[in-house]
Design a protein around this motif. Structure first.
Motif, PDB file in Angstrom:
ATOM      1  N   THR A 105       0.861  -1.181   0.000  1.00  0.00           N
ATOM      2  CA  THR A 105       0.000   0.000   0.000  1.00  0.00           C
ATOM      3  C   THR A 105       0.900   1.235   0.000  1.00  0.00           C
ATOM      4  OG1 THR A 105       0.003  -0.165   2.388  1.00  0.00           O
ATOM      5  CG2 THR A 105      -1.933  -1.021   1.249  1.00  0.00           C
ATOM      6  N   GLY A 106       0.414   2.317  -0.567  1.00  0.00           N
ATOM      7  CA  GLY A 106       1.196   3.553  -0.648  1.00  0.00           C
ATOM      8  C   GLY A 106       1.417   4.157   0.727  1.00  0.00           C
ATOM      9  N   ILE A 107       2.546   4.795   0.892  1.00  0.00           N
ATOM     10  CA  ILE A 107       2.825   5.477   2.157  1.00  0.00           C
ATOM     11  C   ILE A 107       2.809   6.977   1.889  1.00  0.00           C
ATOM     12  CG2 ILE A 107       4.652   5.929   3.856  1.00  0.00           C
ATOM     13  CD1 ILE A 107       5.302   2.944   3.682  1.00  0.00           C
ATOM     14  N   ALA A 108       1.982   7.674   2.607  1.00  0.00           N
ATOM     15  CA  ALA A 108       1.855   9.121   2.379  1.00  0.00           C
ATOM     16  C   ALA A 108       3.136   9.820   2.822  1.00  0.00           C
ATOM     17  CB  ALA A 108       0.670   9.662   3.165  1.00  0.00           C
ATOM     18  N   PRO A 109       3.616  10.795   2.041  1.00  0.00           N
ATOM     19  CA  PRO A 109       4.797  11.537   2.479  1.00  0.00           C
ATOM     20  C   PRO A 109       4.545  12.220   3.818  1.00  0.00           C
ATOM     21  CG  PRO A 109       4.219  12.085   0.196  1.00  0.00           C
ATOM     22  CD  PRO A 109       3.091  11.284   0.751  1.00  0.00           C
ATOM     23  N   GLY A 110       5.572  12.346   4.616  1.00  0.00           N
ATOM     24  CA  GLY A 110       5.421  13.013   5.902  1.00  0.00           C
ATOM     25  C   GLY A 110       6.583  12.693   6.813  1.00  0.00           C
ATOM     26  N   VAL A 111       6.452  13.164   8.054  1.00  0.00           N
ATOM     27  CA  VAL A 111       7.489  12.881   9.044  1.00  0.00           C
ATOM     28  C   VAL A 111       6.993  11.744   9.924  1.00  0.00           C
ATOM     29  CG1 VAL A 111       8.798  13.804  10.983  1.00  0.00           C
ATOM     30  CG2 VAL A 111       8.332  15.248   8.989  1.00  0.00           C
ATOM     31  N   LEU A 130       7.081   3.484  10.988  1.00  0.00           N
ATOM     32  CA  LEU A 130       7.585   2.654   9.888  1.00  0.00           C
ATOM     33  C   LEU A 130       8.839   1.902  10.315  1.00  0.00           C
ATOM     34  CD1 LEU A 130       7.390   5.272   6.980  1.00  0.00           C
ATOM     35  CD2 LEU A 130       5.767   3.423   7.424  1.00  0.00           C
ATOM     36  N   TYR A 131       8.918   0.668   9.871  1.00  0.00           N
ATOM     37  CA  TYR A 131      10.156  -0.110  10.028  1.00  0.00           C
ATOM     38  C   TYR A 131      10.804  -0.149   8.638  1.00  0.00           C
ATOM     39  CZ  TYR A 131      13.184  -4.184  10.857  1.00  0.00           C
ATOM     40  OH  TYR A 131      14.249  -5.036  10.950  1.00  0.00           O
ATOM     41  N   LEU A 132      11.978   0.457   8.499  1.00  0.00           N
ATOM     42  CA  LEU A 132      12.612   0.626   7.185  1.00  0.00           C
ATOM     43  C   LEU A 132      13.797  -0.316   7.062  1.00  0.00           C
ATOM     44  CD1 LEU A 132      12.539   4.533   7.109  1.00  0.00           C
ATOM     45  CD2 LEU A 132      10.867   2.946   6.153  1.00  0.00           C
ATOM     46  N   ALA A 165      17.443   5.947  -0.689  1.00  0.00           N
ATOM     47  CA  ALA A 165      16.311   5.171  -1.204  1.00  0.00           C
ATOM     48  C   ALA A 165      16.239   3.870  -0.421  1.00  0.00           C
ATOM     49  CB  ALA A 165      16.490   4.891  -2.677  1.00  0.00           C
ATOM     50  N   VAL A 166      15.079   3.623   0.172  1.00  0.00           N
ATOM     51  CA  VAL A 166      14.894   2.475   1.066  1.00  0.00           C
ATOM     52  C   VAL A 166      14.174   1.362   0.310  1.00  0.00           C
ATOM     53  CG1 VAL A 166      13.717   1.725   3.180  1.00  0.00           C
ATOM     54  CG2 VAL A 166      14.796   3.973   3.094  1.00  0.00           C
ATOM     55  N   GLN A 167      14.665   0.137   0.492  1.00  0.00           N
ATOM     56  CA  GLN A 167      14.106  -0.989  -0.255  1.00  0.00           C
ATOM     57  C   GLN A 167      12.750  -1.439   0.292  1.00  0.00           C
ATOM     58  OE1 GLN A 167      17.032  -3.700  -1.960  1.00  0.00           O
ATOM     59  NE2 GLN A 167      16.093  -5.268  -0.741  1.00  0.00           N
ATOM     60  N   GLU A 168      12.633  -1.514   1.609  1.00  0.00           N
ATOM     61  CA  GLU A 168      11.390  -2.014   2.205  1.00  0.00           C
ATOM     62  C   GLU A 168      10.896  -1.053   3.277  1.00  0.00           C
ATOM     63  OE1 GLU A 168      11.681  -6.007   3.761  1.00  0.00           O
ATOM     64  OE2 GLU A 168      13.374  -6.406   2.422  1.00  0.00           O
ATOM     65  N   ALA A 169       9.610  -0.735   3.198  1.00  0.00           N
ATOM     66  CA  ALA A 169       9.002   0.077   4.256  1.00  0.00           C
ATOM     67  C   ALA A 169       7.809  -0.691   4.806  1.00  0.00           C
ATOM     68  CB  ALA A 169       8.546   1.414   3.679  1.00  0.00           C
ATOM     69  N   TRP A 170       7.831  -0.985   6.082  1.00  0.00           N
ATOM     70  CA  TRP A 170       6.743  -1.746   6.716  1.00  0.00           C
ATOM     71  C   TRP A 170       5.997  -0.843   7.699  1.00  0.00           C
ATOM     72  CZ3 TRP A 170       5.910  -6.925   5.426  1.00  0.00           C
ATOM     73  CH2 TRP A 170       6.903  -7.505   4.632  1.00  0.00           C
ATOM     74  N   VAL A 171       4.683  -0.850   7.568  1.00  0.00           N
ATOM     75  CA  VAL A 171       3.865  -0.036   8.471  1.00  0.00           C
ATOM     76  C   VAL A 171       3.768  -0.758   9.822  1.00  0.00           C
ATOM     77  CG1 VAL A 171       1.563   0.929   8.851  1.00  0.00           C
ATOM     78  CG2 VAL A 171       2.549   0.885   6.536  1.00  0.00           C
ATOM     79  N   THR A 222       3.354  -3.487  16.379  1.00  0.00           N
ATOM     80  CA  THR A 222       3.270  -4.711  15.569  1.00  0.00           C
ATOM     81  C   THR A 222       3.350  -4.364  14.089  1.00  0.00           C
ATOM     82  OG1 THR A 222       1.765  -5.557  17.230  1.00  0.00           O
ATOM     83  CG2 THR A 222       1.896  -6.801  15.163  1.00  0.00           C
ATOM     84  N   ILE A 223       4.154  -5.143  13.350  1.00  0.00           N
ATOM     85  CA  ILE A 223       4.251  -4.915  11.908  1.00  0.00           C
ATOM     86  C   ILE A 223       2.924  -5.306  11.266  1.00  0.00           C
ATOM     87  CG2 ILE A 223       5.339  -5.740   9.787  1.00  0.00           C
ATOM     88  CD1 ILE A 223       7.978  -5.816  11.225  1.00  0.00           C
ATOM     89  N   GLN A 224       2.345  -4.373  10.485  1.00  0.00           N
ATOM     90  CA  GLN A 224       1.013  -4.589   9.907  1.00  0.00           C
ATOM     91  C   GLN A 224       1.069  -5.017   8.448  1.00  0.00           C
ATOM     92  OE1 GLN A 224      -2.136  -3.724  11.572  1.00  0.00           O
ATOM     93  NE2 GLN A 224      -0.816  -3.909  13.368  1.00  0.00           N
ATOM     94  N   LYS A 225       1.704  -4.191   7.614  1.00  0.00           N
ATOM     95  CA  LYS A 225       1.660  -4.478   6.174  1.00  0.00           C
ATOM     96  C   LYS A 225       2.838  -3.796   5.489  1.00  0.00           C
ATOM     97  CE  LYS A 225      -1.457  -0.579   5.855  1.00  0.00           C
ATOM     98  NZ  LYS A 225      -2.765  -0.058   5.575  1.00  0.00           N
ATOM     99  N   PRO A 226       3.230  -4.310   4.299  1.00  0.00           N
ATOM    100  CA  PRO A 226       4.329  -3.679   3.579  1.00  0.00           C
ATOM    101  C   PRO A 226       3.853  -2.426   2.842  1.00  0.00           C
ATOM    102  CG  PRO A 226       3.537  -5.597   2.374  1.00  0.00           C
ATOM    103  CD  PRO A 226       2.727  -5.513   3.621  1.00  0.00           C
ATOM    104  N   GLY A 227       4.708  -1.429   2.793  1.00  0.00           N
ATOM    105  CA  GLY A 227       4.398  -0.216   2.038  1.00  0.00           C
ATOM    106  C   GLY A 227       5.263  -0.144   0.802  1.00  0.00           C
ATOM    107  N   THR A 228       4.989   0.826  -0.048  1.00  0.00           N
ATOM    108  CA  THR A 228       5.806   1.008  -1.245  1.00  0.00           C
ATOM    109  C   THR A 228       7.203   1.492  -0.846  1.00  0.00           C
ATOM    110  OG1 THR A 228       4.828   3.191  -1.348  1.00  0.00           O
ATOM    111  CG2 THR A 228       3.950   1.540  -2.861  1.00  0.00           C
ATOM    112  N   PRO A 229       8.224   1.248  -1.700  1.00  0.00           N
ATOM    113  CA  PRO A 229       9.558   1.763  -1.376  1.00  0.00           C
ATOM    114  C   PRO A 229       9.516   3.276  -1.187  1.00  0.00           C
ATOM    115  CG  PRO A 229       9.677   0.252  -3.226  1.00  0.00           C
ATOM    116  CD  PRO A 229       8.224   0.492  -2.960  1.00  0.00           C
ATOM    117  N   VAL A 230      10.321   3.773  -0.266  1.00  0.00           N
ATOM    118  CA  VAL A 230      10.290   5.207   0.034  1.00  0.00           C
ATOM    119  C   VAL A 230      11.706   5.784  -0.003  1.00  0.00           C
ATOM    120  CG1 VAL A 230       8.240   5.063   1.497  1.00  0.00           C
ATOM    121  CG2 VAL A 230      10.512   4.785   2.519  1.00  0.00           C
ATOM    122  N   MET A 231      11.751   7.096   0.103  1.00  0.00           N
ATOM    123  CA  MET A 231      13.017   7.781   0.192  1.00  0.00           C
ATOM    124  C   MET A 231      13.041   8.527   1.534  1.00  0.00           C
ATOM    125  SD  MET A 231      14.400   9.692  -3.110  1.00  0.00           S
ATOM    126  CE  MET A 231      15.075   8.443  -4.146  1.00  0.00           C
TER     127      MET A 231
END
Lengths: 453, 437
Positions: free
Chosen positions: A216-222, A362-364, A380-386, A391-400
């Motif tokens: 799922t997409g990860i919204a930009p933010g802090v 996020l767990y990056l 550029a991060v390969q894996e972003a997990w929400v 608890t780790i919920q779901k994978p997100g799209t790659p982020v920077m």
């Protein structure tokens, strides 16, 4: 190389310069690539190369040569270049102690060089088949790179050291439709054994990749984030390490002032080390490219700067001891102050406890590329997990991730209890120069606020 | 290394290959150079020379390669290639047999005779110019200039050689600012002597402009102006996409696109191995096939792939003289000097014609990009917000993402002047509606 070393010693005994140095090396590089069903191997490409460097009345001259019979001529040419240069106020470098010694990776078990091309080729094919079989679509690729190096540094102050290195790396890459990619690189110095038996890593990597394909997409933010050890290492290397290379700082007085010894650059739990004596890792060096013995140098202690990285020349300018970080990225260039094996020291908190601090974070994991622009970084991060409620919920799209290094180091809340190091044969390049082998790493770290895009 | 000496060693290696291979090819290169490392705190003159040999061989229908720099031992080199052939890929082509006359690229006498002192004076003056604009700016540079002698011969009778002189310059300026430290880097390679100072200043100082920070309004679809340095990175996708190797592997996004409109009709992109003062110029490629200037996209229409011998054989095409490789490595089709035609009128930086948008002067990292598919994710570091053609301020941190072919299909304006960026010759380019976050 031994006879060339002895010749160099003889030539330098008669040097008329204030200081003279010969650096000679023989290298052999090879590559094996298995991409799907296609196989290619390149090399070995063998190279003999050398650099003569001379200091005369505070002026340097350098000449690169490619045959041992050119050593005397190279010293003469370097001296001539030095004498015809307008002077700069260069102090005499801090010279390493007179020392004659040899170190060889052969003592670390079966060296890479003793393993047949057949076995290396088979291993690449085996891992590629394994990864490819688990992908219903997309492509798999495995690359084995090897660098065998025999390096001699002799100077007019009585240093004569020789180091024989065996460096190798395996990179496993998978690409799924939609440009979903994953890669894992593993580099060693010395023995080939760590490359064997990595099937479980590859199976884990492919399972992980297939899970991440449903992102799922990860919204930009802090976000409050946890970085994995590889990203921690990259952050330390790219964003901080390059800033405390003394030859960079001497040309940038404003940065030098900001990063002076004692200044606070991170939170209390930040401790950073550069250790060139971790001899199983590709960034290591028993002696640096000026013959200064390798060392474990504490760079940051409890968030405060303790030391910069120095060559003989910068050490003289700042009236400190050389740290053994002089490295040459290509022959014919002066040595630069560069990192070797750089890492953040671990703390005591297990990863599971760190996660409890992420209510909505996020767990990056994993590194895909990055760069620095002075004190800013971008990775550029390969894996972003929400992660929600620890608890780790779901994978997100790659982020920077990006930011200002002192802001980020200052917002580290806690460090994990696990130290992991990652290496690369060509992991570090600076100002357009050739890449050099480095190692970087650290523990998991918890950061209170990271810009994610 | 004279041509006679080279031919002698090359012949020795080929003789050593006669009984162990069906075909063999030797390449040789001799490099000599001078260099100057320049920074506010030091200035180090350098020089150097090196010689290398590469050998490629077909044995039992397998292709093998190896190379040596420095001390050459023909028999050792042959032994290594035999080992490489054992696990090599299948040879699907033959080495060329005809041997046309080759002319060396024209040399600049000024470059051949350039001294360390001249380069140092040039950099001293450049430093003064930079400090006129920003008194606290510090210039560092590395300039390396010299010649290459290149030689090839194969067992089917081909032989050729040429010499060329080039210069490689990297400039960097760092500057303390109200919002931290900023840095600009500009690299260019040419066959000219020292680069024109005004062009270097233009490219170096552009990313260092000051102004109010604009923190909002830079997400969504925006008009983007790319400087030649940033444009060069976007063209990596074109370099990969036009490669016959990618086509042969079934991975080129340009498969079946020949003769079709792929990028904006204002874009004409050329690969010019005969570019005036181009650093990547060569009369023949690394397999001995004559090179020629090629138009890759004419008014946005894709005209065809570039090939080396292997990709040509696999795609049932002819080599376009585009083979490139380092010694001891396998050949692959590569572009040389990439050039984009400038517009005949209008502004240099296209800001006036674009109106409002974001100016990108450098790209910090391209992690996560895939040159083969064209997808890109560029972290641009500092970007500049402009309105009515005037820069209003900058913003730190901006990511451009999308697909290079899609982006180039929305080219709105091309700048009227070309700049060197690496070996490329490129204008500014304005693209409509690029995704920014």
């Amino acid at each position: 190389m031994q006879k060339y070393r002895e010749l160099a010693e003889k030539l330098l005994m008669n040097s008329e310069a204030d200081f003279a140095e010969l650096r000679i090396e023989q290298t052999a590089k090879s590559t094996v690539v298995q991409a799907g069903l296609n196989h290619t191997n390149s090399g070995p490409v063998e190279q003999f190369s050398g650099t003569a460097r001379v200091l005369s009345e505070n002026r340097w001259g350098i000449h690169e040569f490619s045959s041992p019979d050119q050593m005397q001529n190279a010293l003469n040419l370097a001296l001539s270049l030095a004498m015809h240069t307008r002077p700069y106020p260069n102090p005499l470098p801090v010279l390493p102690p007179a020392l004659r010694d040899t170190y060889s990776d052969d003592s670390n078990g079966v060296p890479l060089s003793d393993v047949s091309l057949r076995e290396k080729t088979f291993l690449c094919r085996h891992y590629c088949d394994l990864l490819g079989a688990s992908l219903t679509s997309g492509s798999a690729k495995v690359t084995y790179d090897e660098l065998l190096r025999d390096r001699v540094i002799v100077n007019s102050s009585g240093t004569s050291v020789r180091e024989v290195e065996n460096l190798g790396s395996i990179k496993v890459q998978a690409v799924l439709p939609g440009d979903f990619a994953a890669s894992e690189q593993f580099a060693v110095r010395g023995s080939f054994d760590p490359f064997r038996g990595r099937e479980k890593h590859i199976e884990k990597m492919s399972r992980n990749l297939l899970t991440r394909a449903k992102t799922t997409g990860i919204a930009p933010g802090v976000y409050r984030v946890i970085l994995d050890p590889e990203l921690t290492g990259i952050l330390i290397h790219e964003a901080f390490g390059h800033l405390i290379e003394a030859d960079f700082l001497e040309n940038n007085p404003a940065v030098a002032h900001m990063l002076r010894t004692g200044s606070m650059v991170g939170s209390e739990c930040v401790n950073i080390i550069d250790d060139s004596l971790l001899m199983n890792h590709p960034g290591s060096m028993k002696w640096d490219d000026e013959g200064t013995p390798g060392a474990r140098t504490k760079l940051v202690s409890s968030g405060r700067i303790v030391s910069w990285l120095h060559t003989m020349e910068t050490a003289a300018k700042y009236n400190v001891v050389p740290t053994g970080n002089a490295r040459i990225s290509e022959h014919g260039k002066p040595p630069e102050a560069r990192m070797t094996c750089t890492y953040m020291e671990p703390g005591t908190t297990p990863l599971e406890k760190l996660k409890l601090h992420l209510d909505n974070g996020l767990y990056l994991k994993g590194f895909m590329g990055g760069a620095t622009d002075m004190d800013r970084f971008s990775i550029a991060v390969q894996e972003a997990w929400v992660v929600k409620d620890g608890t780790i919920q779901k994978p997100g799209t790659p982020v920077m991730i990006s930011g200002k290094v002192t802001d980020v180091l200052g917002s580290i809340l806690d460090t994990g209890d696990n130290l992991q190091l990652t290496g690369s044969l060509s992991g570090c390049s600076r100002r357009g120069g050739n890449a050099i082998a480095v190692t970087y790493g650290g523990p998991h770290v918890l950061i209170s606020g990271m810009q994610v895009r | 290394m004279t041509v006679q000496e080279t031919a002698l060693t090359g012949s020795e290696i080929l003789v050593a290959c006669e009984k162990v291979s069906t075909e063999a090819e030797v390449t040789g290169i001799k490099q000599y150079y001078r260099s100057l490392e320049y920074s506010p705190e030091s200035c180090v003159p350098g020089s150097g020379e090196r010689t290398g040999w590469g050998l490629r061989m077909v044995r039992n229908r397998k292709l093998g390669v190896a190379g040596e720099w420095g001390m050459i031992d023909p028999f050792r080199l042959v032994d290594k290639v035999i080992g490489s052939c054992r696990y090599g890929s299948e040879a699907v082509f033959s080495f060329p047999e005809n041997s046309p006359e080759f002319d060396s690229p024209p040399d600049s006498d000024e470059l051949k005779q350039m001294t360390h002192e001249q380069v140092r004076n040039y950099l001293d003056q450049l430093q003064k110019e930079v400090q006129k604009i920003h008194p606290l700016a510090a210039l560092s540079a590395r300039i390396k200039w010299g010649g290459n002698s290149v030689f090839i011969m194969n067992s089917r009778g081909l032989s050729g050689s040429y010499k060329k002189t080039t210069s490689h310059s990297t400039f960097s300026v760092s500057l303390p600012s109200d919002n931290g430290l900023i840095q600009s880097v500009y690299t260019l390679n040419t066959a000219n002597a020292l680069p024109v100072k005004n062009q270097v200043i233009d490219m170096l100082m552009l990313p260092l402009q000051q102004g109010d920070i604009k923190s909002a309004g830079t997400s969504g679809k925006k008009n983007i102006v790319l400087s030649p340095v940033a444009f060069s990175l976007l063209l990596q996708a074109i370099r990969a996409g036009v490669s016959g190797k990618l086509l042969a592997e079934g991975a080129s996004p340009l498969a079946d696109m020949q003769g079709k409109q792929v990028v904006g009709s204002k874009l004409t992109i050329r690969d010019l191995p005969g570019l005036n003062s181009g650093a990547a110029n060569a009369p023949f490629d690394s397999e001995g096939i004559p090179t020629r200037d090629k138009t890759l996209f004419e008014d946005g229409i894709f005209t065809g792939f570039i090939h080396d011998l292997e990709s040509a054989a696999l795609c049932d095409a002819e080599s376009t003289g585009s083979s490139g490789r380092n010694l001891g490595e396998h050949s692959k089709p590569v572009c040389t000097n990439l050039a984009v035609d400038p517009s005949v009128s209008g502004s240099v930086n296209t800001l006036d014609e674009t109106g409002s948008g974001i100016l990108v002067t450098s790209i910090l990292s391209a992690g996560g990009s895939n040159a083969a598919s064209g997808s890109f994710v560029f972290d641009c570091g500092r970007v500049f917000v402009f309105r009515r053609g005037e820069i209003q301020g900058y913003r730190d941190g901006c990511v451009l993402y999308g697909n290079a072919y899609d982006a180039l299909s929305r080219t709105a304006v091309i700048g009227s002047r070309q700049y060197r960026a690496g070996t490329d010759l490129l204008p500014f380019i304005s693209i409509e509606g690029l995704s920014v976050r």
